[in-house]
Design an enzyme around this catalytic site. Structure first.
Site, PDB file in Angstrom:
ATOM      1  N   GLN A  53      35.942  16.592  49.940  1.00 47.23           N
ATOM      2  CA  GLN A  53      36.623  15.554  50.717  1.00 47.23           C
ATOM      3  C   GLN A  53      35.727  14.323  50.814  1.00 47.23           C
ATOM      4  O   GLN A  53      36.147  13.296  51.327  1.00 47.23           O
ATOM      5  CB  GLN A  53      36.923  16.073  52.125  1.00 47.23           C
ATOM      6  CG  GLN A  53      37.870  17.251  52.149  1.00 47.23           C
ATOM      7  CD  GLN A  53      37.908  17.886  53.536  1.00 47.23           C
ATOM      8  OE1 GLN A  53      38.693  17.504  54.387  1.00 47.23           O
ATOM      9  NE2 GLN A  53      37.039  18.857  53.749  1.00 47.23           N
ATOM     10  N   ASN A  54      34.490  14.461  50.347  1.00 44.43           N
ATOM     11  CA  ASN A  54      33.535  13.362  50.500  1.00 44.43           C
ATOM     12  C   ASN A  54      33.787  12.283  49.460  1.00 44.43           C
ATOM     13  O   ASN A  54      34.089  12.572  48.303  1.00 44.43           O
ATOM     14  CB  ASN A  54      32.102  13.887  50.385  1.00 44.43           C
ATOM     15  CG  ASN A  54      31.788  14.880  51.494  1.00 44.43           C
ATOM     16  OD1 ASN A  54      32.504  14.920  52.497  1.00 44.43           O
ATOM     17  ND2 ASN A  54      30.754  15.683  51.320  1.00 44.43           N
ATOM     18  N   VAL A  55      33.616  11.036  49.893  1.00 42.51           N
ATOM     19  CA  VAL A  55      33.852   9.907  48.993  1.00 42.51           C
ATOM     20  C   VAL A  55      32.547   9.458  48.331  1.00 42.51           C
ATOM     21  O   VAL A  55      32.556   8.560  47.505  1.00 42.51           O
ATOM     22  CB  VAL A  55      34.529   8.732  49.747  1.00 42.51           C
ATOM     23  CG1 VAL A  55      35.902   9.147  50.258  1.00 42.51           C
ATOM     24  CG2 VAL A  55      33.669   8.206  50.892  1.00 42.51           C
TER      25      VAL A  55
ATOM     26  N   HIS B 138      39.676  12.939  48.581  1.00 44.69           N
ATOM     27  CA  HIS B 138      39.885  11.750  49.411  1.00 44.69           C
ATOM     28  C   HIS B 138      39.354  10.485  48.745  1.00 44.69           C
ATOM     29  O   HIS B 138      39.088   9.490  49.422  1.00 44.69           O
ATOM     30  CB  HIS B 138      39.259  11.950  50.795  1.00 44.69           C
ATOM     31  CG  HIS B 138      39.982  12.980  51.617  1.00 44.69           C
ATOM     32  ND1 HIS B 138      39.454  13.565  52.756  1.00 44.69           N
ATOM     33  CD2 HIS B 138      41.211  13.544  51.460  1.00 44.69           C
ATOM     34  CE1 HIS B 138      40.326  14.436  53.260  1.00 44.69           C
ATOM     35  NE2 HIS B 138      41.388  14.449  52.484  1.00 44.69           N
TER      36      HIS B 138
END
Ligand code: BJW
Ligand code: ZN
Length: 245
Positions: free
Chosen positions: A96-98, A114
């Site tokens: 989920q980390n950008v 994400h």
């Protein structure tokens, strides 16, 4: 680093990561007493309407985070996943980390659910990733149509990329060990992934690594409490042949 147990190469491992995975690299999480939402409201910064109302404020926040990420280094938790892959393990990371810390650690099979903070797309013509955002304080503009560029991340109310979702579901259906690490597991649809995987394959092993229990803890075979940069490294380094140990 010691080499991994050969049996690990027999398993398909999928790892869901969240902000707690990059926290030891100095990247703040979202929720909790030290989290980003302590000072900023998600509605002000992480929604399409926040961006259309005040793009400068939203970009200011992203420029600050981009700089933090550029200056950060992968931590031992990123490193151990990359090491598993380089030693022949079939391991896919659904993050989920950008940030790009998994890739910088050397992991190749990484899906960014994400989005990615280092990429942009044009609100005017829709062209993707024309220029990187940079860290300037002026609003980044599209070289093709002069429209406003936005960060290529997924905000609340926006759909996740359908190809990435499809690939993730396919992988969840074909996983022996699901590791869920450093996520509060409250943001959908990713929060449902472990439940989905368990419905598809009741014999899947689910391990969670977090500082505290989360809504998925009751589903897991084991929740290992503590800093992920220690616990996940210790789990894979001392793995002795049984996934649940
Ligand atoms: C450590 C540690 C250490 C710390 N070691 N551990 C169904 C039901 C209810 C709501 C919805 C639903 N479907 C959709 C929604 C709405 C919404 C949603 O889920 N809302 C909930 C909050 C209720 N979801 C969406 O809008 C999603 N879109 C969607 O579903 O589209 C279809 C649709 C649209 C509209 C209506 C219905 C359907 C999109 C979600 C996008 C999330 N975007 C963000 C920002 C990304 C860009 C950016 O980075 O700027 O993504 S929000 C933020 O939360 C970010 C994160 O990826 C995400 C998850 O956070 P994460 O990673 O879990 O971090 P934290 O801070 O929450 O937790 C950190 C954890 O680490 C903690 O547990 C700590 O204990 C732990 N930790 N240090 C181990 N050292
Ligand atoms: Zn454009």
């Amino acid at each position: 680093m010691p080499s991994i147990h050969p049996n690990l190469n027999d398993f398909k491992i999928t790892v869901i990561t969240g902000a707690g995975f990059s926290q030891p690299s100095g990247i703040p999480t979202f929720r909790g007493s030290d989290g980003l939402w302590r000072n900023y409201s998600p509605q002000e910064l992480a929604t399409p309407s926040a961006f259309s109302q005040n793009p400068s404020l939203v970009w200011e926040w992203y420029f600050w985070r981009i700089k933090l990420i550029q200056e950060a280094q992968p931590n031992p938790a990123h490193d151990i996943l990359a090491q598993l892959e380089s030693q022949g393990c079939d391991i896919v990371i659904l993050t989920q980390n950008v940030d790009d810390l998994h890739e910088r650690a050397g992991s190749r099979q990484v899906l960014h659910l994400h989005g990615e903070i280092m990429k942009t797309w044009c609100v005017g013509c829709g062209t993707k990733n024309i220029t990187p955002p940079g860290t300037s304080t002026s609003l980044p503009k599209c070289p093709l149509c002069d429209g406003l560029l936005r960060p290529a991340v997924v905000w609340f109310g926006e759909s996740l990329d359908s190809t990435i979702l499809k690939t993730s579901f396919k992988r969840l259906a074909n996983t022996d060990l699901l590791v869920v690490a450093g996520t509060s597991a409250v943001v959908y649809p990713v929060a449902d992934f472990p439940f989905h995987a368990k419905r598809l394959n009741p014999s899947i092993i689910i391990l969670e690594f977090n500082m505290e229990k989360t809504p998925i803890s009751p589903l897991t075979n084991k929740t290992i409490l503590g800093p992920v940069e220690e616990t996940i490294v210790s789990y894979f380094q001392h793995y002795g042949g049984s996934l649940e140990t």
